[in-house]
Design a protein around this motif. Structure first.
Motif, PDB file in Angstrom:
ATOM      1  N   ASN B 139     -21.941 -20.811 -25.778  1.00  0.00           N
ATOM      2  CA  ASN B 139     -21.632 -19.870 -26.861  1.00  0.00           C
ATOM      3  C   ASN B 139     -20.267 -20.071 -27.485  1.00  0.00           C
ATOM      4  OD1 ASN B 139     -24.039 -18.536 -26.873  1.00  0.00           O
ATOM      5  ND2 ASN B 139     -23.398 -17.018 -25.319  1.00  0.00           N
ATOM      6  N   GLU B 140     -19.332 -20.601 -26.699  1.00  0.00           N
ATOM      7  CA  GLU B 140     -17.975 -20.792 -27.241  1.00  0.00           C
ATOM      8  C   GLU B 140     -17.959 -21.746 -28.433  1.00  0.00           C
ATOM      9  OE1 GLU B 140     -18.779 -20.979 -23.917  1.00  0.00           O
ATOM     10  OE2 GLU B 140     -16.905 -20.964 -22.738  1.00  0.00           O
ATOM     11  N   PHE B 141     -19.014 -22.548 -28.580  1.00  0.00           N
ATOM     12  CA  PHE B 141     -19.065 -23.468 -29.722  1.00  0.00           C
ATOM     13  C   PHE B 141     -19.636 -22.809 -30.979  1.00  0.00           C
ATOM     14  CE2 PHE B 141     -19.103 -26.985 -26.427  1.00  0.00           C
ATOM     15  CZ  PHE B 141     -17.902 -27.552 -26.820  1.00  0.00           C
ATOM     16  N   LEU B 142     -20.132 -21.595 -30.850  1.00  0.00           N
ATOM     17  CA  LEU B 142     -20.711 -20.920 -32.016  1.00  0.00           C
ATOM     18  C   LEU B 142     -19.618 -20.273 -32.854  1.00  0.00           C
ATOM     19  CD1 LEU B 142     -23.859 -19.242 -30.386  1.00  0.00           C
ATOM     20  CD2 LEU B 142     -23.675 -21.442 -31.565  1.00  0.00           C
ATOM     21  N   SER B 143     -19.964 -20.013 -34.099  1.00  0.00           N
ATOM     22  CA  SER B 143     -18.950 -19.521 -35.042  1.00  0.00           C
ATOM     23  C   SER B 143     -18.522 -18.082 -34.763  1.00  0.00           C
ATOM     24  CB  SER B 143     -19.489 -19.626 -36.470  1.00  0.00           C
ATOM     25  OG  SER B 143     -20.593 -18.758 -36.625  1.00  0.00           O
ATOM     26  N   ALA B 144     -19.323 -17.360 -33.984  1.00  0.00           N
ATOM     27  CA  ALA B 144     -19.006 -15.945 -33.786  1.00  0.00           C
ATOM     28  C   ALA B 144     -17.720 -15.740 -32.977  1.00  0.00           C
ATOM     29  CB  ALA B 144     -20.172 -15.248 -33.084  1.00  0.00           C
ATOM     30  N   GLY B 145     -17.345 -16.715 -32.173  1.00  0.00           N
ATOM     31  CA  GLY B 145     -16.148 -16.563 -31.343  1.00  0.00           C
ATOM     32  C   GLY B 145     -14.939 -17.273 -31.930  1.00  0.00           C
ATOM     33  N   GLN B 146     -14.227 -17.982 -31.071  1.00  0.00           N
ATOM     34  CA  GLN B 146     -13.024 -18.684 -31.522  1.00  0.00           C
ATOM     35  C   GLN B 146     -13.328 -20.116 -31.948  1.00  0.00           C
ATOM     36  OE1 GLN B 146     -10.140 -16.807 -31.552  1.00  0.00           O
ATOM     37  NE2 GLN B 146     -11.651 -15.270 -30.945  1.00  0.00           N
ATOM     38  N   GLY B 147     -14.568 -20.520 -31.793  1.00  0.00           N
ATOM     39  CA  GLY B 147     -14.911 -21.916 -32.078  1.00  0.00           C
ATOM     40  C   GLY B 147     -15.731 -22.063 -33.332  1.00  0.00           C
ATOM     41  N   GLY B 148     -16.592 -23.089 -33.340  1.00  0.00           N
ATOM     42  CA  GLY B 148     -17.466 -23.285 -34.481  1.00  0.00           C
ATOM     43  C   GLY B 148     -17.772 -24.742 -34.723  1.00  0.00           C
ATOM     44  N   GLY B 149     -18.717 -24.950 -35.623  1.00  0.00           N
ATOM     45  CA  GLY B 149     -19.126 -26.305 -35.973  1.00  0.00           C
ATOM     46  C   GLY B 149     -18.681 -26.666 -37.372  1.00  0.00           C
ATOM     47  N   VAL B 150     -18.564 -27.960 -37.604  1.00  0.00           N
ATOM     48  CA  VAL B 150     -18.163 -28.472 -38.911  1.00  0.00           C
ATOM     49  C   VAL B 150     -18.826 -29.835 -39.092  1.00  0.00           C
ATOM     50  CG1 VAL B 150     -16.043 -29.507 -37.949  1.00  0.00           C
ATOM     51  CG2 VAL B 150     -16.178 -29.040 -40.405  1.00  0.00           C
ATOM     52  N   ILE B 151     -19.203 -30.151 -40.325  1.00  0.00           N
ATOM     53  CA  ILE B 151     -19.773 -31.468 -40.601  1.00  0.00           C
ATOM     54  C   ILE B 151     -18.657 -32.434 -40.974  1.00  0.00           C
ATOM     55  CG2 ILE B 151     -21.315 -32.804 -42.081  1.00  0.00           C
ATOM     56  CD1 ILE B 151     -23.047 -30.304 -42.378  1.00  0.00           C
ATOM     57  N   GLU B 157     -14.428 -39.965 -37.555  1.00  0.00           N
ATOM     58  CA  GLU B 157     -13.582 -38.879 -38.050  1.00  0.00           C
ATOM     59  C   GLU B 157     -13.559 -37.732 -37.050  1.00  0.00           C
ATOM     60  OE1 GLU B 157     -14.390 -38.486 -42.606  1.00  0.00           O
ATOM     61  OE2 GLU B 157     -15.822 -39.877 -41.714  1.00  0.00           O
ATOM     62  N   ALA B 158     -14.701 -37.503 -36.390  1.00  0.00           N
ATOM     63  CA  ALA B 158     -14.773 -36.423 -35.404  1.00  0.00           C
ATOM     64  C   ALA B 158     -13.794 -36.672 -34.258  1.00  0.00           C
ATOM     65  CB  ALA B 158     -16.201 -36.288 -34.874  1.00  0.00           C
ATOM     66  N   VAL B 159     -13.806 -37.891 -33.720  1.00  0.00           N
ATOM     67  CA  VAL B 159     -12.913 -38.150 -32.589  1.00  0.00           C
ATOM     68  C   VAL B 159     -11.462 -38.172 -33.061  1.00  0.00           C
ATOM     69  CG1 VAL B 159     -12.964 -40.701 -32.592  1.00  0.00           C
ATOM     70  CG2 VAL B 159     -12.688 -39.472 -30.441  1.00  0.00           C
ATOM     71  N   LEU B 160     -11.238 -38.601 -34.290  1.00  0.00           N
ATOM     72  CA  LEU B 160      -9.863 -38.584 -34.816  1.00  0.00           C
ATOM     73  C   LEU B 160      -9.337 -37.157 -34.944  1.00  0.00           C
ATOM     74  CD1 LEU B 160      -7.315 -39.780 -36.098  1.00  0.00           C
ATOM     75  CD2 LEU B 160      -8.531 -39.892 -38.288  1.00  0.00           C
ATOM     76  N   SER B 316     -22.209 -35.869 -39.585  1.00  0.00           N
ATOM     77  CA  SER B 316     -21.803 -35.920 -38.179  1.00  0.00           C
ATOM     78  C   SER B 316     -21.353 -34.511 -37.778  1.00  0.00           C
ATOM     79  CB  SER B 316     -20.645 -36.914 -38.029  1.00  0.00           C
ATOM     80  OG  SER B 316     -20.204 -36.971 -36.692  1.00  0.00           O
ATOM     81  N   ALA B 317     -22.077 -33.932 -36.803  1.00  0.00           N
ATOM     82  CA  ALA B 317     -21.819 -32.534 -36.433  1.00  0.00           C
ATOM     83  C   ALA B 317     -20.803 -32.470 -35.292  1.00  0.00           C
ATOM     84  CB  ALA B 317     -23.122 -31.869 -36.021  1.00  0.00           C
ATOM     85  N   LEU B 318     -19.733 -31.759 -35.539  1.00  0.00           N
ATOM     86  CA  LEU B 318     -18.680 -31.583 -34.528  1.00  0.00           C
ATOM     87  C   LEU B 318     -18.545 -30.098 -34.221  1.00  0.00           C
ATOM     88  CD1 LEU B 318     -16.135 -32.565 -32.876  1.00  0.00           C
ATOM     89  CD2 LEU B 318     -14.815 -32.149 -34.976  1.00  0.00           C
ATOM     90  N   TRP B 319     -18.565 -29.776 -32.910  1.00  0.00           N
ATOM     91  CA  TRP B 319     -18.293 -28.400 -32.501  1.00  0.00           C
ATOM     92  C   TRP B 319     -17.018 -28.378 -31.681  1.00  0.00           C
ATOM     93  CZ3 TRP B 319     -23.202 -30.437 -32.589  1.00  0.00           C
ATOM     94  CH2 TRP B 319     -24.152 -29.759 -33.353  1.00  0.00           C
ATOM     95  N   ILE B 320     -16.321 -27.275 -31.792  1.00  0.00           N
ATOM     96  CA  ILE B 320     -15.036 -27.146 -31.133  1.00  0.00           C
ATOM     97  C   ILE B 320     -14.939 -25.717 -30.603  1.00  0.00           C
ATOM     98  CG2 ILE B 320     -13.898 -26.600 -33.345  1.00  0.00           C
ATOM     99  CD1 ILE B 320     -11.594 -28.411 -32.348  1.00  0.00           C
ATOM    100  N   LYS B 321     -14.296 -25.563 -29.439  1.00  0.00           N
ATOM    101  CA  LYS B 321     -14.207 -24.215 -28.867  1.00  0.00           C
ATOM    102  C   LYS B 321     -13.037 -23.419 -29.435  1.00  0.00           C
ATOM    103  CE  LYS B 321     -16.490 -24.785 -24.402  1.00  0.00           C
ATOM    104  NZ  LYS B 321     -16.263 -25.091 -22.985  1.00  0.00           N
ATOM    105  N   ASP B 322     -11.977 -24.134 -29.798  1.00  0.00           N
ATOM    106  CA  ASP B 322     -10.784 -23.451 -30.301  1.00  0.00           C
ATOM    107  C   ASP B 322     -10.457 -24.015 -31.679  1.00  0.00           C
ATOM    108  OD1 ASP B 322      -8.361 -22.302 -30.827  1.00  0.00           O
ATOM    109  OD2 ASP B 322      -7.253 -23.510 -29.351  1.00  0.00           O
ATOM    110  N   ARG B 323     -11.032 -23.376 -32.698  1.00  0.00           N
ATOM    111  CA  ARG B 323     -10.853 -23.925 -34.042  1.00  0.00           C
ATOM    112  C   ARG B 323      -9.398 -23.885 -34.489  1.00  0.00           C
ATOM    113  NH1 ARG B 323     -14.366 -19.145 -35.230  1.00  0.00           N
ATOM    114  NH2 ARG B 323     -12.994 -17.452 -35.884  1.00  0.00           N
TER     115      ARG B 323
END
Lengths: 488, 488
Positions: B139-151, B157-160, B316-323
């Motif tokens: 759930n931490e990767f979902l937008s509702a919390g502190q994280g979220g996904g981005v294309i 570019e994602a790893v950079l 390329s879908a990147l999710w992050i826990k702490d945006r």
């Protein structure tokens, strides 16, 4: 026998049927585009409430998706292609650019190396040579010598890759631990992309010199100010390594004095980059070409065909005189990508000229724009927008309640509503005018701040814009200004 | 009155006419795609000779351009959409992805900030939440919390961007002059994009630890080896700051042991990134989801919908826990982009989650893929490719002249032709086989090197590939192997 059947995601007849529907949808959208509010009127979070929480398990119909595009997506679109769009800078769509994007998506190749589709690399080389010749760039930027052109996604990526090339070129000489001593120079009108490139490349933020400009030089960078800054830094044991000049700044289309700046950069062995993201397109007309005089001194030059040259986003053209500098910074050579042509150095592999590995076949759209329209029509297109901007500038000048803040050079007019007597409330007044005008849905303009003044920006450049749209926008501005001033 | 007329680059009826022609062209191309040699047969520089030296002054006809595409461009295309394409990893096209790309090109918005088209930002948030749920990400990767996904455009570019976020997070603590002490860890099977990200971000190349792997662990990174490397570095006053694990490496689809690696990363306060660029798509099937067990420990997770999930390149879908970590590294806030919604922190501005400023409306294509096909069909699509790869693996195993080099996990088979008796000539033998097979034009495969062995890669994953294509490819391989072995 493995079960075939199920999904046919590339069925040619379904592609034909659905593709035709999408073409019609877009044609109808362009036909009706003036009916939409230019700036979307939705509230933050609007879409979340309209869409389900999870993806469907089973297929939905195309009609259902089209219905959702119409009722849920389009209300959240800010219509950059509207003839009433005058914000930021334009993002031109055209039939030719659209066709090129379609073909690129249909072929769907990933052109990181020559071998992965020779046509993608070679067409890019050919077309960027064409555009370089149109812009009368020095021969060193052509592919026949040590330089060449490459399509980047954005001007941000262009300035980043040249900053990395410049950084690594100097670090090879002075040692990589000298990173903290490297200094880059630009005016305070330079696009924020330069600061971002510094952040990314590890240039210390305090070593990014954004030198002051003012109205006396129309916000252009002063060679004297630059010279002094460099002298100070050298005296403090810092290492000047890059100068970024702009032709047509984002705020007010300021043009830095390239010849004088170029000489200074050269005398200090600095990389000289020119960002002409917006105004570069104007330089396809002989009468505006003088704005990039001095480009002979530059190491790299960038313009965005996706802004004002009818090539759908993204297509940012970067030319460089010494391609080996880019390759030195950005190349990788993993085993799984090795191939005869690359190993024999017979070909260009554009993966080594850019940040990402994969890349789309973007040269198709620029090629189709240049061929389907031809240079003379493109020049006429640019000239018409500049005429329209001049017309708007005249309208503003004729109304004593307004002032034109900086002299117009291209198709952007910087102006503001004059305060009654108190300069202090001028910012609020213009901020309010911006809000009120944009909330009518009839026009979308944006703003900047110049010498502390809040300034409105009216950027002509959408392909559908005609004189009647400029006049209508001015009517809205005048009407809302009257209301605002009346209520004070 | 300003002269109107001249160019009508967005004329709706011309768009309709030309757009329909392009749809038909692409549909016909898909229908006839098996007639083309998969790997282009042109020589370096071929196109330069076929095209004029400069752009035309006057418009050319669409028919002329189509003729050139047919006769000059297509011969230089390597057909990634051919059912006989088995090289690298796939780059999936689909009708849904194509429609999304068309709509994105037609709207042609530049979605750097929420305000520039709220639907672009919000649809991306919604669709990446959908995909995160499909993958059963924490759930931490979902937008509702502190994280979220981005294309992002690509996994590079994602790893950079996550490397920059990780770098800056630690530099804030230890001081920016400690850059030279930062160490990143990964296996020697990790994609070269990590090394490139280090080059870009100023991480010293000698501090990019690409730890040895071997066949005994199927080329997965050993937690023991990692632990030892970290201990050594800490003892030498270096600062471990990031671990990049891979699920499905490019060479051989190795899967790093995420749970054990994640614990080590956590115990050293390191950023833990998971690159599942290729194999992430398989994890939409419950039976393959276990390969990303341990993702709960990760700070960021990346998969490419443009490889094997029918979303045309790039996506390329990147999710992050702490945006906030991304935003801290990548944000800019120039006056000319300020707006009420952003200033009030009511919205996400994806410009601060990526390298470029501008961005296309890429979520449309992923949204259309998920809706037009539905999850069950997508799972069936993946399963079919894995079945086909298993079938190919069986064919190889049944021929004693060949060996399967690593156990197949997903849809890639690593294999080679066995040398008669001299291992030393095995590389040349397989290199020759690759060349001969690819030059038939009937199939395109690629290679890698594992433990010094030259290995052939057969990656199933093109949308049109059926069992007959796999069988035909195997026939070509067998036939050419016979010829090669016979001539020795």
């Amino acid at each position: 026998m493995i079960r075939e059947g199920g999904l046919k995601p590339m069925d040619a007849e379904q592609l034909r049927e659905y593709g035709h529907k999408m073409v019609d949808f877009i044609a109808d959208y362009y036909k009706s585009i003036e009916n939409f509010p230019v700036l979307s009127e939705v509230e933050p979070g609007y879409l979340h409430k309209l869409l389900p929480d999870s993806a469907p398990s089973h297929p939905e119909s195309l009609q259902h998706i089209f219905d959702d595009i119409q009722t849920k997506i389009l209300p959240g679109v800010t219509h950059w292609q509207s003839p009433n769009y005058f914000a930021y800078y334009p993002s031109n769509s055209s039939i030719a650019g659209f066709l090129g994007e379609m073909l690129s998506a249909g072929l769907n190749i990933v052109g990181f190396s020559w071998i992965t589709s020779p046509a993608a690399t070679e067409l890019e080389i050919v077309v960027l040579d064409w555009l370089a010749k149109i812009l009368n760039l020095p021969n060193e930027f052509l592919s026949a010598g040590q330089g060449g052109g490459v399509i980047q996604g954005t001007a941000s990526e262009a300035v980043l890759v040249v900053l990395l090339a410049a950084r690594d070129k100097v670090l090879i000489k002075v040692g990589k631990n000298a990173l903290e001593k490297l200094v880059v120079y630009a005016s305070d009108q330079t696009h924020s992309a330069l600061q971002k490139a510094c952040q990314i490349g590890g240039i210390h933020p305090e070593n990014c010199r954004l030198l002051s400009t003012d109205a006396s030089a129309d916000y252009a960078l002063s060679p004297a100010v630059l010279g002094e800054a460099i002298s100070n830094d050298v005296a403090n044991d810092l290492i000047p390594f890059m100068l970024c000049a702009t032709v047509g700044t984002t705020s007010s289309t300021a043009v830095d004095p390239l010849p004088a700046l170029g000489k200074i950069a050269k005398s200090h062995g600095m990389w000289f980059h020119i960002d002409a993201a917006y105004a570069g397109s104007a330089c396809i007309c002989p009468e505006y070409r003088h704005y990039i005089n001095g480009v002979e001194e530059a190491d790299s030059f960038n313009m965005n065909a996706h802004k004002w040259l009818l090539t759908n986003f993204d297509c940012s053209a970067l030319w460089i005189k010494d391609r080996s500098a880019l390759i030195q910074s950005l190349s990788t050579n993993p085993e799984f990508l090795k191939n005869k042509a690359s190993q024999a150095n017979l070909v260009v592999d554009f993966k080594d000229w850019q940040i990402p590995l994969g890349r789309r076949f973007r040269s198709l759209k620029l090629w189709m724009v240049l061929r389907l329209y031809g240079l003379e029509n493109l020049q006429g297109y640019i000239r018409n927008h500049i005429k329209l901007a001049k017309h708007f500038e005249e309208l503003v000048s004729q109304d004593p309640r307004f002032e034109v803040v900086t002299p117009r050079k291209f198709s952007l007019v910087c102006f503001r509503l004059l305060p009654h007597n108190d300069e202090a409330c001028a910012s609020k007044l213009n901020h309010d005018l911006l809000d009120i005008v944009n909330s009518t849905g009839k026009v979308y303009i944006s703003h900047t701040v110049l010498s502390g003044k809040y300034v409105l920006r009216f950027a002509v450049g959408a392909p559908l814009t005609e004189e009647r749209h400029v006049n209508a926008a001015w009517d809205v501005l005048q009407e809302k200004a009257s209301t605002l001033l009346g209520s004070m």
